[in-house]
Design an enzyme around this catalytic site. Structure first.
Site, mmCIF file in Angstrom:
data_model
loop_
_atom_site.group_PDB
_atom_site.id
_atom_site.type_symbol
_atom_site.label_atom_id
_atom_site.label_comp_id
_atom_site.label_asym_id
_atom_site.label_seq_id
_atom_site.Cartn_x
_atom_site.Cartn_y
_atom_site.Cartn_z
ATOM 1 N N MET A 18 8.623 -2.354 -6.369
ATOM 2 C CA MET A 18 8.319 -1.064 -5.739
ATOM 3 C C MET A 18 8.076 -0.010 -6.815
ATOM 4 O O MET A 18 9.001 0.350 -7.562
ATOM 5 C CB MET A 18 9.463 -0.630 -4.813
ATOM 6 C CG MET A 18 9.608 -1.530 -3.599
ATOM 7 S SD MET A 18 10.991 -1.035 -2.550
ATOM 8 C CE MET A 18 10.238 0.267 -1.625
ATOM 9 N N ALA A 19 6.829 0.463 -6.877
ATOM 10 C CA ALA A 19 6.471 1.474 -7.870
ATOM 11 C C ALA A 19 7.321 2.720 -7.672
ATOM 12 O O ALA A 19 7.510 3.177 -6.546
ATOM 13 C CB ALA A 19 4.987 1.816 -7.734
ATOM 14 N N GLN A 71 5.786 -7.726 -12.508
ATOM 15 C CA GLN A 71 4.534 -7.733 -11.745
ATOM 16 C C GLN A 71 3.453 -6.953 -12.497
ATOM 17 O O GLN A 71 3.679 -5.814 -12.917
ATOM 18 C CB GLN A 71 4.717 -7.111 -10.362
ATOM 19 C CG GLN A 71 3.465 -7.327 -9.512
ATOM 20 C CD GLN A 71 3.470 -6.560 -8.194
ATOM 21 O OE1 GLN A 71 3.485 -5.338 -8.182
ATOM 22 N NE2 GLN A 71 3.450 -7.290 -7.092
ATOM 23 N N CYS A 101 -1.712 -4.262 -3.237
ATOM 24 C CA CYS A 101 -1.510 -2.808 -3.241
ATOM 25 C C CYS A 101 -2.667 -2.078 -2.546
ATOM 26 O O CYS A 101 -3.831 -2.287 -2.889
ATOM 27 C CB CYS A 101 -1.370 -2.312 -4.685
ATOM 28 S SG CYS A 101 -1.145 -0.522 -4.742
ATOM 29 N N LYS A 140 1.613 -12.055 -5.080
ATOM 30 C CA LYS A 140 2.056 -11.348 -3.861
ATOM 31 C C LYS A 140 0.819 -10.829 -3.140
ATOM 32 O O LYS A 140 0.040 -10.049 -3.712
ATOM 33 C CB LYS A 140 3.002 -10.206 -4.234
ATOM 34 C CG LYS A 140 3.539 -9.424 -3.038
ATOM 35 C CD LYS A 140 4.748 -8.591 -3.467
ATOM 36 C CE LYS A 140 5.302 -7.733 -2.345
ATOM 37 N NZ LYS A 140 4.554 -6.491 -2.147
ATOM 38 N N HIS A 170 3.256 -10.349 2.410
ATOM 39 C CA HIS A 170 3.621 -9.161 3.189
ATOM 40 C C HIS A 170 2.561 -9.085 4.293
ATOM 41 O O HIS A 170 1.423 -8.678 4.041
ATOM 42 C CB HIS A 170 3.599 -7.903 2.294
ATOM 43 C CG HIS A 170 3.753 -6.638 3.070
ATOM 44 N ND1 HIS A 170 3.331 -5.421 2.618
ATOM 45 C CD2 HIS A 170 4.290 -6.395 4.298
ATOM 46 C CE1 HIS A 170 3.589 -4.480 3.516
ATOM 47 N NE2 HIS A 170 4.168 -5.055 4.537
ATOM 48 N N ASN A 201 8.106 -11.469 3.554
ATOM 49 C CA ASN A 201 8.422 -10.060 3.276
ATOM 50 C C ASN A 201 7.876 -9.218 4.438
ATOM 51 O O ASN A 201 6.969 -9.624 5.141
ATOM 52 C CB ASN A 201 7.747 -9.678 1.931
ATOM 53 C CG ASN A 201 7.739 -8.188 1.640
ATOM 54 O OD1 ASN A 201 6.682 -7.592 1.438
ATOM 55 N ND2 ASN A 201 8.903 -7.576 1.610
ATOM 56 N N GLY A 202 8.473 -8.064 4.622
ATOM 57 C CA GLY A 202 7.939 -7.120 5.594
ATOM 58 C C GLY A 202 8.879 -6.785 6.716
ATOM 59 O O GLY A 202 9.222 -7.629 7.541
HETATM 60 C C1 FMN Z 1 7.420 3.165 -2.475
HETATM 61 C C2 FMN Z 1 6.845 1.770 -2.451
HETATM 62 C C3 FMN Z 1 6.355 1.222 -3.624
HETATM 63 C C4 FMN Z 1 5.818 -0.078 -3.618
HETATM 64 N N1 FMN Z 1 5.356 -0.601 -4.786
HETATM 65 C C5 FMN Z 1 4.891 -1.882 -4.809
HETATM 66 C C6 FMN Z 1 4.507 -2.488 -6.033
HETATM 67 O O1 FMN Z 1 4.596 -1.894 -7.114
HETATM 68 N N2 FMN Z 1 4.030 -3.770 -5.976
HETATM 69 C C7 FMN Z 1 3.947 -4.459 -4.797
HETATM 70 O O2 FMN Z 1 3.514 -5.623 -4.794
HETATM 71 N N3 FMN Z 1 4.322 -3.913 -3.643
HETATM 72 C C8 FMN Z 1 4.808 -2.655 -3.627
HETATM 73 N N4 FMN Z 1 5.263 -2.123 -2.454
HETATM 74 C C9 FMN Z 1 5.321 -2.981 -1.257
HETATM 75 C C10 FMN Z 1 6.685 -3.682 -1.170
HETATM 76 O O3 FMN Z 1 6.878 -4.554 -2.261
HETATM 77 C C11 FMN Z 1 6.806 -4.493 0.135
HETATM 78 O O4 FMN Z 1 5.816 -5.484 0.146
HETATM 79 C C12 FMN Z 1 6.637 -3.621 1.369
HETATM 80 O O5 FMN Z 1 7.377 -2.414 1.260
HETATM 81 C C13 FMN Z 1 7.079 -4.372 2.633
HETATM 82 O O6 FMN Z 1 8.421 -4.768 2.533
HETATM 83 P P1 FMN Z 1 9.621 -3.926 3.243
HETATM 84 O O7 FMN Z 1 9.245 -3.763 4.681
HETATM 85 O O8 FMN Z 1 10.834 -4.759 3.026
HETATM 86 O O9 FMN Z 1 9.669 -2.601 2.551
HETATM 87 C C14 FMN Z 1 5.769 -0.824 -2.421
HETATM 88 C C15 FMN Z 1 6.265 -0.247 -1.241
HETATM 89 C C16 FMN Z 1 6.792 1.023 -1.248
HETATM 90 C C17 FMN Z 1 7.333 1.600 0.034
#
Ligand code: FMN
Length: 331
Positions: A18-19, A71, A101, A140, A170, A201-202
């Site tokens: 998560m960025a 990543q 992304c 991913k 996802h 995931n998701g």
């Molecule tokens: C603030 C934020 C930053 C994220 N940054 C990335 C990232 O850097 N790389 C990535 O593959 N997914 C990123 N995601 C997606 C998450 O890894 C994940 O796939 C998505 O939030 C769904 O999972 P969740 O429902 O458990 O949050 C980001 C999501 C959020 C909300």
């Protein structure tokens, strides 16, 4: 126990990349609370290749958090291969490639989710990275670019054919952003076709959800993102449920100690002032949903160092303890 390639994980629970969130201190917290694998924020391959200092700083890691997945994102096969080598030299145990992304600034460079529209490029990138990368390689993806485009199963089969060791899905389309719901049936369909481990995931927001996604899709591992922000205890709770135990919420004292520990780690890495600034948002997430946390936000936004942090959380947690002693259930 669970393997991705030759890397052994203690369990099947993975912290999502998560960025802006999964920096080193955050990863240390979720690791401590049970995550089997943690992943860095997405890191620009071009930034690494060009030696940009800020980008290289994202590679900082600590032995405690290992195994660590790093990543990378990008659209140029040679740069991605070089970036993977740099990440491995700097301690990555697994290289993960971002193909999901939806952010405009990433998409317009042809990277992230845009790759799901360009399978020739996907193959070129994976072939180039696989050639140089001797640690496990994972990818991913989302469900695809948009409904009606190439299905996730087809993308997954190509990823597997290019030598990846695991695939995370996802299940939202790139064009969906974060709207709608994650369609776990997509994970089921991908899992049925692939031999490599598939990570689901998701929208996993509770320990029960983590069990549900595994039984509904047969996925090998579970990746959690937003639900762990402010609640890293979710990993411990899922493990407790898996082992037939109860999913206890953290005690107030545990929550408070973790906040202080998180801040101490941030200060070591970023210095007290920058850590204090970053901590304001982090505190809001750690106290979200707790009684009257909104009333204390003013104090949280004034944090300028360890003293003000301790006094802000002391006054808020004394208030919570008072409520708890008076018979309110607080978790
Ligand atoms: C603030 C934020 C930053 C994220 N940054 C990335 C990232 O850097 N790389 C990535 O593959 N997914 C990123 N995601 C997606 C998450 O890894 C994940 O796939 C998505 O939030 C769904 O999972 P969740 O429902 O458990 O949050 C980001 C999501 C959020 C909300």
């Amino acid at each position: 126990m669970f393997f991705i390639g030759n890397v052994r994980l203690e369990n099947r629970l993975i912290m999502a990349p998560m960025a802006g969130i999964t920096n080193l201190p955050f990863r240390m917290m979720v690791k401590k609370l049970g995550a089997g694998l943690v992943t860095s924020e997405m890191i620009s391959a071009m930034g690494l290749v060009l030696g940009d200092k800020k980008t290289r700083d994202y590679l900082k890691s600590h032995p405690f958090e290992r195994p660590l997945a790093v990543q990378i994102f990008g659209a140029r096969p040679e740069a991605m291969a070089l970036a993977a080598e740099i990440a491995v030299e700097n301690g990555a145990d697994i290289i993960d490639i971002n193909m999901g992304c939806p952010a405009k600034k990433v998409i317009k460079t042809g990277a992230g989710g845009a790759l799901l529209n360009d399978l020739t490029k996907v193959r070129q990138i994976l072939t180039a990275v696989r050639r140089v990368c001797y640690v496990p390689l994972t990818v991913k993806i989302r469900s695809g670019w948009a409904a009606g485009g190439t299905a996730a199963e087809e993308i997954g089969l190509m990823v597997e054919d290019c030598g990846a060791d695991a695939l995370t899905v996802h299940p939202r389309f790139v064009t969906q952003g974060f709207s709608g719901c994650a369609d776990w049936d997509v994970i089921l369909r991908v899992k049925r076709r692939l031999k490599i481990p598939v990570i689901g995931n998701g929208d996993i927001v509770s320990p029960e959800h983590a069990q549900h996604i595994r039984s509904q899709t047969g996925c090998d591992g579970v990746m959690i993102g937003r639900a762990a922000v402010g609640n890293p205890w979710i990993f411990k709770q899922i493990l407790a449920l898996e082992n037939g135990g109860k999913t206890a919420a953290p005690l107030l004292s545990e929550r408070k100690d973790l906040i202080v520990e998180h801040y101490a780690l941030l200060s070591q890495i970023k210095g007290e002032l920058r850590a204090a600034r970053d901590m304001r948002g982090i505190l809001i997430s750690y106290t979200k949903g707790l009684p009257k946390s909104r009333c204390f936000r003013g104090a949280f936004t004034k944090i300028s160092g360890l003293d003000t942090l301790v006094s802000a959380i002391d006054s808020y947690f004394s208030f919570l303890e008072g409520r708890s002693n008076a018979g309110d259930l607080i978790s």
